[in-house]
Write a protein that holds these residues in place. Structure first.
Motif, mmCIF file in Angstrom:
data_model
loop_
_atom_site.group_PDB
_atom_site.id
_atom_site.type_symbol
_atom_site.label_atom_id
_atom_site.label_comp_id
_atom_site.label_asym_id
_atom_site.label_seq_id
_atom_site.Cartn_x
_atom_site.Cartn_y
_atom_site.Cartn_z
ATOM 1 N N GLU A 191 9.387 -80.043 -49.136
ATOM 2 C CA GLU A 191 8.596 -80.219 -50.353
ATOM 3 C C GLU A 191 7.129 -79.939 -50.068
ATOM 4 O OE1 GLU A 191 8.092 -83.353 -54.079
ATOM 5 O OE2 GLU A 191 8.862 -84.067 -52.147
ATOM 6 N N ASN A 192 6.488 -79.272 -51.007
ATOM 7 C CA ASN A 192 5.058 -79.030 -50.934
ATOM 8 C C ASN A 192 4.332 -80.313 -51.304
ATOM 9 O OD1 ASN A 192 2.413 -78.209 -51.160
ATOM 10 N ND2 ASN A 192 2.857 -76.378 -52.375
ATOM 11 N N ARG A 193 3.745 -80.967 -50.306
ATOM 12 C CA ARG A 193 3.115 -82.270 -50.556
ATOM 13 C C ARG A 193 1.923 -82.154 -51.493
ATOM 14 N NH1 ARG A 193 7.594 -84.612 -49.101
ATOM 15 N NH2 ARG A 193 8.131 -84.292 -46.893
ATOM 16 N N ALA A 194 1.308 -80.976 -51.542
ATOM 17 C CA ALA A 194 0.148 -80.789 -52.424
ATOM 18 C C ALA A 194 0.556 -80.544 -53.869
ATOM 19 C CB ALA A 194 -0.703 -79.626 -51.913
ATOM 20 N N LYS A 195 1.828 -80.192 -54.072
ATOM 21 C CA LYS A 195 2.311 -79.924 -55.429
ATOM 22 C C LYS A 195 3.717 -80.480 -55.551
ATOM 23 C CE LYS A 195 2.557 -76.238 -58.899
ATOM 24 N NZ LYS A 195 2.425 -74.776 -59.138
ATOM 25 N N LYS A 196 3.805 -81.730 -55.907
ATOM 26 C CA LYS A 196 5.085 -82.440 -55.962
ATOM 27 C C LYS A 196 6.079 -81.689 -56.837
ATOM 28 C CE LYS A 196 5.797 -86.222 -54.676
ATOM 29 N NZ LYS A 196 6.446 -86.737 -53.460
ATOM 30 N N THR A 198 7.737 -78.997 -55.928
ATOM 31 C CA THR A 198 7.903 -77.606 -55.509
ATOM 32 C C THR A 198 8.272 -77.569 -54.030
ATOM 33 O OG1 THR A 198 5.568 -77.303 -54.936
ATOM 34 C CG2 THR A 198 6.242 -76.798 -57.208
#
Length: 223
Positions: A191-196, A198
């Motif tokens: 998971e993209n931690r900067a964009k939950k 995604t």
């Protein structure tokens, strides 16, 4: 730990279930993946166990984790199921085999639907992972077994078996007799931690240290 303890420590056969965060999984990519294929993910192990190629609405060619054709699958659609997490995942066109046996895929209209894959297909894909050196026969010493309980360290046994089968084999860097290191590239959907909500694939190098006389894993690490 001394060389003697590493080479002599007994190994045991363990059974593990994935404790990865929801939506994440590992992938050992075949050298020649099927063209336009999408991964089939078993959430029990947290690993890609095969691939699908859409041929018509509701009809797929199914390949095993090595990219070998297995069978055609015609899945009856159930009622649409739309969820923010599902919609974030369908960009990858992923079948996901949940413990209940359901799967998620990308439809032609970009909406999430649930599909029941046949038990035959699921059994075939899981069974083909056990060909050759079976993950069920791999043993582990106590320390790497404890690491398997940590979501940040967990790596499916089936994937470690593939690293042993296909990875680069070299003597143990510490020169412990009977131990060999296997290395390979692997991928993990994270998971993209900067964009939950995604996700993206991240490439890692994994090393597995094995006592070959009884196929016991004494160490593994991916970075």
């Amino acid at each position: 730990m001394t060389v003697e303890s590493i080479t002599d420590e007994p190994g045991r056969i363990y059974t593990f279930q994935s404790n990865l965060p929801s939506g994440e999984y590992f992938q050992f990519r075949p050298r020649n993946p099927p063209i336009n294929s999408k991964p089939i993910v078993d959430d029990e192990s947290g690993m890609c166990i095969g691939y699908s190629v859409a041929r018509a609405p509701g009809l797929w060619q199914i390949y095993d984790a090595d990219g070998v054709f297995v069978r055609l699958e015609e899945a009856p659609l159930k009622a649409p199921l739309i969820d923010p997490t599902d919609l974030a995942l369908i960009a990858f066109g992923v079948f996901r085999l949940y413990r209940a046996g359901n799967a998620l895929l990308e439809s032609s209209v970009k909406t999430a639907v649930t599909v029941k894959l046949s038990k035959v297909t699921i059994s075939l894909l899981r069974g083909r992972l056990k060909m050759g050196l079976s993950a069920r026969t791999l043993k582990m010493t106590a320390t790497p077994a404890k690491h398997m309980l940590n979501p940040a360290r967990y790596v499916p046994l089936q994937l470690q078996e593939k690293v042993i089968r296909y990875g680069k084999r070299t003597p143990d860097p510490q020169h412990a007799p009977g131990l060999f290191r296997y290395e390979s590239e692997i991928y993990k959907l994270v998971e993209n931690r900067a964009k939950k909500g995604t996700y993206f694939y991240k490439k890692y190098m994994i090393e597995v240290l094995v006592r070959e006389k009884d196929w016991t894993i004494t160490h593994f690490l991916y970075k």
